[in-house]
Design a protein around this motif. Structure first.
Motif, PDB file in Angstrom:
ATOM      1  N   THR A 286       6.893  -3.512  16.331  1.00 41.11           N
ATOM      2  CA  THR A 286       6.600  -3.675  14.904  1.00 41.11           C
ATOM      3  C   THR A 286       5.800  -4.960  14.689  1.00 41.11           C
ATOM      4  O   THR A 286       5.861  -5.889  15.486  1.00 41.11           O
ATOM      5  CB  THR A 286       7.897  -3.724  14.084  1.00 41.11           C
ATOM      6  N   VAL A 287       5.048  -4.973  13.585  1.00 41.07           N
ATOM      7  CA  VAL A 287       4.133  -6.088  13.328  1.00 41.07           C
ATOM      8  C   VAL A 287       4.371  -6.669  11.934  1.00 41.07           C
ATOM      9  O   VAL A 287       4.560  -5.929  10.968  1.00 41.07           O
ATOM     10  CB  VAL A 287       2.656  -5.605  13.419  1.00 41.07           C
ATOM     11  N   LEU A 288       4.385  -7.999  11.877  1.00 43.18           N
ATOM     12  CA  LEU A 288       4.392  -8.708  10.591  1.00 43.18           C
ATOM     13  C   LEU A 288       3.109  -9.532  10.522  1.00 43.18           C
ATOM     14  O   LEU A 288       2.780 -10.263  11.461  1.00 43.18           O
ATOM     15  CB  LEU A 288       5.617  -9.634  10.505  1.00 43.18           C
TER      16      LEU A 288
ATOM     17  N   CYS B  63      -4.416  -6.065   8.115  1.00 41.11           N
ATOM     18  CA  CYS B  63      -3.631  -5.017   7.438  1.00 41.11           C
ATOM     19  C   CYS B  63      -4.421  -3.708   7.402  1.00 41.11           C
ATOM     20  O   CYS B  63      -3.874  -2.629   7.657  1.00 41.11           O
ATOM     21  CB  CYS B  63      -3.271  -5.449   6.014  1.00 41.11           C
ATOM     22  N   SER B  64      -5.697  -3.836   7.101  1.00 38.41           N
ATOM     23  CA  SER B  64      -6.549  -2.645   7.013  1.00 38.41           C
ATOM     24  C   SER B  64      -6.653  -1.934   8.372  1.00 38.41           C
ATOM     25  O   SER B  64      -6.450  -0.711   8.466  1.00 38.41           O
ATOM     26  CB  SER B  64      -7.928  -3.075   6.500  1.00 38.41           C
ATOM     27  N   ALA B  65      -6.932  -2.711   9.417  1.00 28.46           N
ATOM     28  CA  ALA B  65      -7.079  -2.122  10.762  1.00 28.46           C
ATOM     29  C   ALA B  65      -5.764  -1.536  11.253  1.00 28.46           C
ATOM     30  O   ALA B  65      -5.727  -0.431  11.809  1.00 28.46           O
ATOM     31  CB  ALA B  65      -7.588  -3.179  11.746  1.00 28.46           C
TER      32      ALA B  65
ATOM     33  N   VAL C 100       3.524  -1.587  10.669  1.00 29.42           N
ATOM     34  CA  VAL C 100       3.472  -2.913  10.038  1.00 29.42           C
ATOM     35  C   VAL C 100       4.628  -2.997   9.038  1.00 29.42           C
ATOM     36  O   VAL C 100       4.656  -2.252   8.052  1.00 29.42           O
ATOM     37  CB  VAL C 100       2.118  -3.150   9.326  1.00 29.42           C
ATOM     38  N   VAL C 101       5.565  -3.897   9.341  1.00 36.56           N
ATOM     39  CA  VAL C 101       6.766  -3.970   8.485  1.00 36.56           C
ATOM     40  C   VAL C 101       6.526  -4.823   7.246  1.00 36.56           C
ATOM     41  O   VAL C 101       7.326  -4.804   6.317  1.00 36.56           O
ATOM     42  CB  VAL C 101       7.977  -4.526   9.275  1.00 36.56           C
ATOM     43  N   GLY C 102       5.434  -5.558   7.223  1.00 41.50           N
ATOM     44  CA  GLY C 102       5.169  -6.340   6.022  1.00 41.50           C
ATOM     45  C   GLY C 102       4.050  -7.335   6.186  1.00 41.50           C
ATOM     46  O   GLY C 102       3.560  -7.578   7.301  1.00 41.50           O
ATOM     47  N   VAL C 103       3.629  -7.879   5.035  1.00 42.19           N
ATOM     48  CA  VAL C 103       2.714  -9.010   5.021  1.00 42.19           C
ATOM     49  C   VAL C 103       3.399 -10.101   4.205  1.00 42.19           C
ATOM     50  O   VAL C 103       3.935  -9.837   3.117  1.00 42.19           O
ATOM     51  CB  VAL C 103       1.305  -8.631   4.504  1.00 42.19           C
ATOM     52  N   ALA C 104       3.437 -11.303   4.776  1.00 29.68           N
ATOM     53  CA  ALA C 104       4.186 -12.390   4.140  1.00 29.68           C
ATOM     54  C   ALA C 104       3.263 -13.562   3.851  1.00 29.68           C
ATOM     55  O   ALA C 104       2.298 -13.810   4.581  1.00 29.68           O
ATOM     56  CB  ALA C 104       5.306 -12.844   5.065  1.00 29.68           C
ATOM     57  N   ASN C 105       3.587 -14.274   2.777  1.00 34.20           N
ATOM     58  CA  ASN C 105       2.805 -15.452   2.427  1.00 34.20           C
ATOM     59  C   ASN C 105       3.674 -16.457   1.689  1.00 34.20           C
ATOM     60  O   ASN C 105       4.646 -16.088   1.037  1.00 34.20           O
ATOM     61  CB  ASN C 105       1.622 -15.047   1.532  1.00 34.20           C
TER      62      ASN C 105
ATOM     63  N   LYS D  41      -0.796  -5.593  -2.338  1.00 28.83           N
ATOM     64  CA  LYS D  41       0.149  -4.579  -2.852  1.00 28.83           C
ATOM     65  C   LYS D  41      -0.613  -3.401  -3.438  1.00 28.83           C
ATOM     66  O   LYS D  41      -0.215  -2.243  -3.281  1.00 28.83           O
ATOM     67  CB  LYS D  41       1.025  -5.198  -3.955  1.00 28.83           C
ATOM     68  N   GLN D  42      -1.706  -3.713  -4.122  1.00 30.41           N
ATOM     69  CA  GLN D  42      -2.490  -2.652  -4.761  1.00 30.41           C
ATOM     70  C   GLN D  42      -3.244  -1.809  -3.740  1.00 30.41           C
ATOM     71  O   GLN D  42      -3.461  -0.622  -3.942  1.00 30.41           O
ATOM     72  CB  GLN D  42      -3.480  -3.265  -5.751  1.00 30.41           C
ATOM     73  N   HIS D  43      -3.655  -2.465  -2.646  1.00 30.87           N
ATOM     74  CA  HIS D  43      -4.586  -1.797  -1.724  1.00 30.87           C
ATOM     75  C   HIS D  43      -3.906  -1.125  -0.541  1.00 30.87           C
ATOM     76  O   HIS D  43      -4.389  -0.110  -0.037  1.00 30.87           O
ATOM     77  CB  HIS D  43      -5.616  -2.810  -1.233  1.00 30.87           C
ATOM     78  N   PHE D  44      -2.788  -1.705  -0.074  1.00 32.22           N
ATOM     79  CA  PHE D  44      -2.128  -1.181   1.126  1.00 32.22           C
ATOM     80  C   PHE D  44      -0.718  -0.695   0.796  1.00 32.22           C
ATOM     81  O   PHE D  44      -0.108  -1.182  -0.154  1.00 32.22           O
ATOM     82  CB  PHE D  44      -2.033  -2.269   2.213  1.00 32.22           C
TER      83      PHE D  44
END
Lengths: 263, 263
Positions: free
Chosen positions: B13-15, B27-29, B37-42, B52-55
């Motif tokens: 899994t990828v963060l 995220c796109s690739a 992909v379990v999430g994107v964090a910032n 959130k809107q795009h992916f």
């Protein structure tokens, strides 16, 4: 050379003078557009060997050229004046293709003068989409104006009229966009080669750089250590380039240019 | 963060950590390649609004990220060390994407380290052909090596292994091929604008410049007053640029570079 007056009902005939890249592409564009090209002439006719093989246009020694309504001098900048002198007794429109000079480079006694400057980098044998090449023209008489429009029609695009002063800025912008970009590419690829990195890795980046600059404009597309004022990275890069002082100097000056224009 | 050991039968899994252009394209690739992909964090989760809107990838505050086998830090160069500190008790592979730094920029206590550097200029929202992007990786353990291959598979291309020293030259070559070429384009277009010449006339020339350099190599493609040693034209250009001393300086240095390397 006998004086020729072109009648409205007949397409004007064209003679191309020169054996270089521009002459080659003019022959190619004119032949494709089915313009009546009566010949291509050169001081050393032997240099037209390739032209003979590639085009169905007769070749001539410049001492005995055929008659034509339009004479296009695709010769080196330094030869324009001298070659144009040969046509001072002609009513033909005499046109040069230089990006450097204006109409005045042609001999003052040439009756109908013109400049026909295709804003492109030419290589013999390369296939080009002529309709996408911006054309810049300068003319002095109604005849030369008409004849330049006729030449432009072979490229399938409307020419821009330009004076000598603006043309200088156009030429300099071409030096930046072609000569200097090409040199940066060479240095970039050399850095890769020195480190056994395959040189072809550069192309996706370069192509995206151009695409992005075209799409959002280079001002918005600017990235990198210079615009970020990342002095640590800049210093590391300058240190890395210390054995190549000219390249180091170019790195420093371009970094400075990015930073000065920013503030 | 709990320790995760990836079993061979399950995809790792990828963060993704970050909210910038690189995070966006990862995220796109990864989404396109159907990687888990379990999430994107910032740090500031509000900045992930666009994501959130795009992916269809969940977004997280960096203080409470989900567990993942691979953690990709797509953060600014200066934040890599600090952000990696958060993962020193994890067996996850922690990877950064910087072109500047090597593996050592990650906290020494990170157990499985990696660098995953896509050699491309990223802009949010731009469509890219990920399979054409050259990937450069550095790894320290068998696990991180395996995980980097897995990430690379999302791009559909085989990665090049690269050490920190070679990577510096790669990064500098990217500065020349992207940052500096972009700046030259900007100056070139500015010269046109100052003289009311439509800026779009530059693109056929630029595209041919790149095409030609790619086809025959920039060394053979070099043209212009510098390589011709046409000092008269060079002087005229320098004179024209006298009111823009930084640009004049860049013109002079690049001209010198072309001439020195020639002789």
């Amino acid at each position: 050379m006998r004086q020729i007056v072109n009648s409205a009902s007949t397409a004007p005939t064209v003679l191309v003078v020169g054996s270089g890249n521009v002459a080659w592409h003019l022959c190619s564009a004119f032949e494709k557009a089915k313009l009546p090209v009566v010949g291509v002439a050169n001081r050393t006719v032997e240099k037209l060997h390739e032209f003979k093989q590639h085009f169905s246009i007769p070749v001539f020694d410049l001492k005995t050229p055929p008659e034509a309504d339009i004479i296009v001098l695709a010769v080196s900048d330094n030869s324009i004046h001298l070659v144009s002198e040969q046509f001072i007794n002609s009513v033909s429109t005499v046109v040069h293709t230089s990006g450097v000079f204006g109409i005045k480079e042609l001999h003052t006694k040439v009756k109908n003068k013109g400049v026909f400057y295709p804003f492109q980098s030419f290589t013999k044998g390369n296939t080009l989409d002529y309709s996408s090449i911006p054309l810049f023209v300068e003319s002095d008489t109604a005849q030369s104006k008409k004849h330049l429009s006729y030449l432009a029609s072979a490229f399938g695009s409307a020419p821009y009229c330009i004076d000598a002063a603006s043309k200088k800025s156009l030429h300099i912008s071409g030096v930046f966009a072609n000569n200097f970009i090409n040199k940066l590419l060479q240095e970039s690829m050399h850095l890769l080669e020195e480190n056994q990195i395959p040189q072809e890795v550069i192309w996706p980046l370069v192509e995206e750089t151009i695409k992005k600059a075209k799409h959002i404009g280079p001002a918005k597309a600017q990235t990198g250590p210079a615009i970020r004022n990342d002095q640590k990275t800049i210093n590391e890069h300058l240190e890395y380039l210390k054995n190549q002082p000219e390249l180091q100097n170019v790195y420093a000056k371009l970094t400075q240019l990015i930073q000065e224009k920013k503030s």
